[in-house]
Write a protein that holds these residues in place. Structure first.
Motif, mmCIF file in Angstrom:
data_model
loop_
_atom_site.group_PDB
_atom_site.id
_atom_site.type_symbol
_atom_site.label_atom_id
_atom_site.label_comp_id
_atom_site.label_asym_id
_atom_site.label_seq_id
_atom_site.Cartn_x
_atom_site.Cartn_y
_atom_site.Cartn_z
ATOM 1 N N TYR A 285 -2.468 -1.365 5.213
ATOM 2 C CA TYR A 285 -3.916 -1.458 5.358
ATOM 3 C C TYR A 285 -4.236 -1.038 6.790
ATOM 4 O O TYR A 285 -3.436 -1.241 7.703
ATOM 5 N N CYS A 286 -5.414 -0.443 6.992
ATOM 6 C CA CYS A 286 -5.769 0.007 8.338
ATOM 7 C C CYS A 286 -6.985 -0.755 8.856
ATOM 8 O O CYS A 286 -7.836 -1.199 8.079
ATOM 9 N N LYS A 312 -13.801 0.091 14.278
ATOM 10 C CA LYS A 312 -12.777 -0.926 14.058
ATOM 11 C C LYS A 312 -13.311 -1.889 13.015
ATOM 12 O O LYS A 312 -14.377 -2.487 13.189
ATOM 13 N N LEU A 313 -12.576 -2.047 11.929
ATOM 14 C CA LEU A 313 -13.039 -2.848 10.813
ATOM 15 C C LEU A 313 -12.707 -4.323 10.998
ATOM 16 O O LEU A 313 -11.656 -4.678 11.555
ATOM 17 N N THR A 314 -13.588 -5.171 10.500
ATOM 18 C CA THR A 314 -13.323 -6.611 10.518
ATOM 19 C C THR A 314 -12.233 -6.960 9.519
ATOM 20 O O THR A 314 -11.328 -7.749 9.798
ATOM 21 N N LEU A 315 -12.297 -6.328 8.336
ATOM 22 C CA LEU A 315 -11.318 -6.547 7.283
ATOM 23 C C LEU A 315 -10.430 -5.311 7.138
ATOM 24 O O LEU A 315 -10.942 -4.206 6.932
ATOM 25 N N PRO A 316 -9.123 -5.446 7.248
ATOM 26 C CA PRO A 316 -8.242 -4.294 6.992
ATOM 27 C C PRO A 316 -8.464 -3.780 5.575
ATOM 28 O O PRO A 316 -8.762 -4.556 4.660
ATOM 29 N N THR A 317 -8.325 -2.478 5.384
ATOM 30 C CA THR A 317 -8.617 -1.896 4.073
ATOM 31 C C THR A 317 -7.649 -0.789 3.727
ATOM 32 O O THR A 317 -7.048 -0.165 4.609
ATOM 33 N N ASN A 350 -3.734 1.375 13.465
ATOM 34 C CA ASN A 350 -3.764 -0.087 13.556
ATOM 35 C C ASN A 350 -3.473 -0.689 12.173
ATOM 36 O O ASN A 350 -4.299 -1.365 11.573
ATOM 37 N N PHE A 351 -2.261 -0.414 11.691
ATOM 38 C CA PHE A 351 -1.884 -0.808 10.336
ATOM 39 C C PHE A 351 -1.417 -2.252 10.263
ATOM 40 O O PHE A 351 -0.899 -2.812 11.233
ATOM 41 N N THR A 352 -1.567 -2.822 9.075
ATOM 42 C CA THR A 352 -1.077 -4.166 8.777
ATOM 43 C C THR A 352 -0.590 -4.162 7.327
ATOM 44 O O THR A 352 -1.120 -3.423 6.497
ATOM 45 N N PRO A 367 -14.292 -8.852 1.096
ATOM 46 C CA PRO A 367 -13.471 -7.825 0.421
ATOM 47 C C PRO A 367 -14.117 -7.388 -0.893
ATOM 48 O O PRO A 367 -14.768 -8.174 -1.579
ATOM 49 N N ARG A 368 -13.944 -6.116 -1.237
ATOM 50 C CA ARG A 368 -14.487 -5.603 -2.494
ATOM 51 C C ARG A 368 -13.743 -6.235 -3.675
ATOM 52 O O ARG A 368 -12.512 -6.344 -3.656
#
Length: 424
Positions: A285-286, A312-317, A350-352, A367-368
């Motif tokens: 996820y990025c 920069k996203l609040t939630l990784p996607t 910025n992966f997770t 999240p969707r």
């Protein structure tokens, strides 16, 4: 002992594999948008055609024989690369794919059964029988020496494509290194090679005799490692599993300049969809999504413009929809009317490994629902070969797409292009 198998003139060899009439003739493969030469057959090299030569210059030259030219056919190259790697794995189970046409091999214990070069010729014959492509094989006690052996196997025909540098024959290793220019060593290159030339190091043998501490202090620990490898000290292990990517970039130069924002949005939507597919393939996820656009720095009478923006996203996607939406917002901030854009791209980093994030009390983003299931269905359809599903924002009639006017058939990946054999 390590081995390195490398397909000879890979792209050009792929093009001639299904065209027996072109074997032994000059063949060129061009880069994206048919820009410059990126692969040459032996016949093309003999004509003096240089790597990187612009196609518009090459096509105006008169050559003693016809030069056959092809646009890059990446689907074909990827398919044949997989077949070559599978053939190599069938005989050498511990391997590391280094590039589309190169694979490192673990040859530990092979000499207990047969001579290294005998094994190399057997492996070479197996790949040729299985795929029709010819590989060169270099072997040595380190990856760097295996690379040097493979280089020498190409340079000197008496080795017939297979060369082993063994600890029991130091004279052969010394002779090879004495004849290998320092810039041809794996990981050195022209820039570092020029710096080494200034201090009197012009061959691989001279570099191998340099003091490691001197090289580390004046260059880098990476070059120090190369020195140790040239002396038979293995510093770079075989990596059977490739390390996780730290960044994904999808970009292309356009076949025609883009002047409208709608066309640019379509292009970035396509790149975003491809980047998201790669991200899911990595099971990552990025958090960061960026875009860049640029005009040509060489266009006469035009002022160069290049810019980038990101979020920069609040939630990784890993959801394509999130990446497209972020890319469109970023494009709004950097778009300038009245410019002729030649290139654009998407960058993810910025992966997770999961989409979990600590939200604050007042966070509205959620999240969707069913995102993972929807993306899996999308990927399954697109990778099945039965059809394609895409987002409307990617457009249909995209004239700016990459030019490939001399594209060969998809011999191995499209039913309608499979070669037909006729018995006379």
């Amino acid at each position: 002992m390590f081995g390195l198998a490398d397909v000879n003139s890979f792209y050009a060899s792929c093009e001639t594999l299904f065209r027996p009439d072109l074997r032994g003739r000059p063949v060129l493969v061009l880069s994206n948008n048919d820009g410059c030469v990126i692969a040459r057959s032996a016949g093309a090299k003999a004509l003096g055609i240089k790597m990187g030569a612009p196609w518009f210059e090459v096509k105006t030259q008169d050559y003693p024989e016809k030069v056959h030219v092809f646009s890059s056919n990446y689907a074909l190259y990827h398919s044949l690369s997989q077949r070559v790697m599978t053939a190599l794995e069938e005989i050498t189970p511990r391997v590391e794919q280094y590039s589309i046409d190169e694979m490192f091999l673990d040859l530990t214990g092979i000499d207990g059964c047969e001579n290294f070069e005998t094994f190399g010729r057997r492996l070479r014959a197996h790949v040729f029988t299985t795929t029709g492509l010819t590989v060169g094989i270099g072997m040595g006690p380190t990856k760097t020496l295996a690379k040097s052996a493979q280089w020498a196997g190409k340079e000197w025909k008496q080795f017939r494509g297979v060369l082993a540098l063994t600890p029991g024959n130091p004279k052969r290793t010394e002779t090879l290194l004495a004849n290998q220019p320092v810039e041809e060593i794996w990981g050195v290159g022209r820039r570092i090679g020029k710096r080494l030339n200034l201090i009197g190091i012009e061959t691989a043998l001279q570099l191998s005799r340099a003091r490691p501490k001197f090289i580390r202090d004046n260059f880098s620990v990476v070059l120090e490692r190369t020195v140790r490898e040239l002396n038979g000290e293995s510093c770079i292990p075989l990596e059977e599993l490739p390390p996780a990517k730290q960044q994904i970039v999808c970009s292309r130069s356009f076949g025609e300049r883009i002047t409208s924002k709608v066309a640019m949005q379509q292009a970035l939507c396509q790149y975003a969809a491809r980047a998201a597919e790669k991200l899911r393939g990595e099971r990552q996820y990025c958090r960061n999504i960026g875009v860049f656009i640029r005009t040509s720095p060489h266009a006469n009478g035009e002022v160069f413009y290049g810019n980038s923006a990101g979020e920069k996203l609040t939630l990784p996607t890993q959801d394509t929809r999130d990446i497209i939406e972020s890319a469109m917002r970023s494009l709004d901030r950097i778009w300038l009317e009245g410019r002729r854009y030649m290139k654009a791209g998407i960058m993810l980093d910025n992966f997770t490994p999961n989409g979990v994030s600590q939200l604050n009390l007042f966070e509205d983003n959620q999240p969707r629902a069913n995102s993972a299931q929807l993306m899996k269905v999308l990927d399954d359809i697109n990778q099945s070969g039965m059809g394609n599903v895409w987002f409307a924002g990617q457009g249909i009639n995209t004239e700016w797409k990459m030019k490939r006017e001399m594209l060969s058939p998809a011999w191995t990946t499209r039913w309608s292009d499979i070669p037909k054999a006729r018995v006379l």
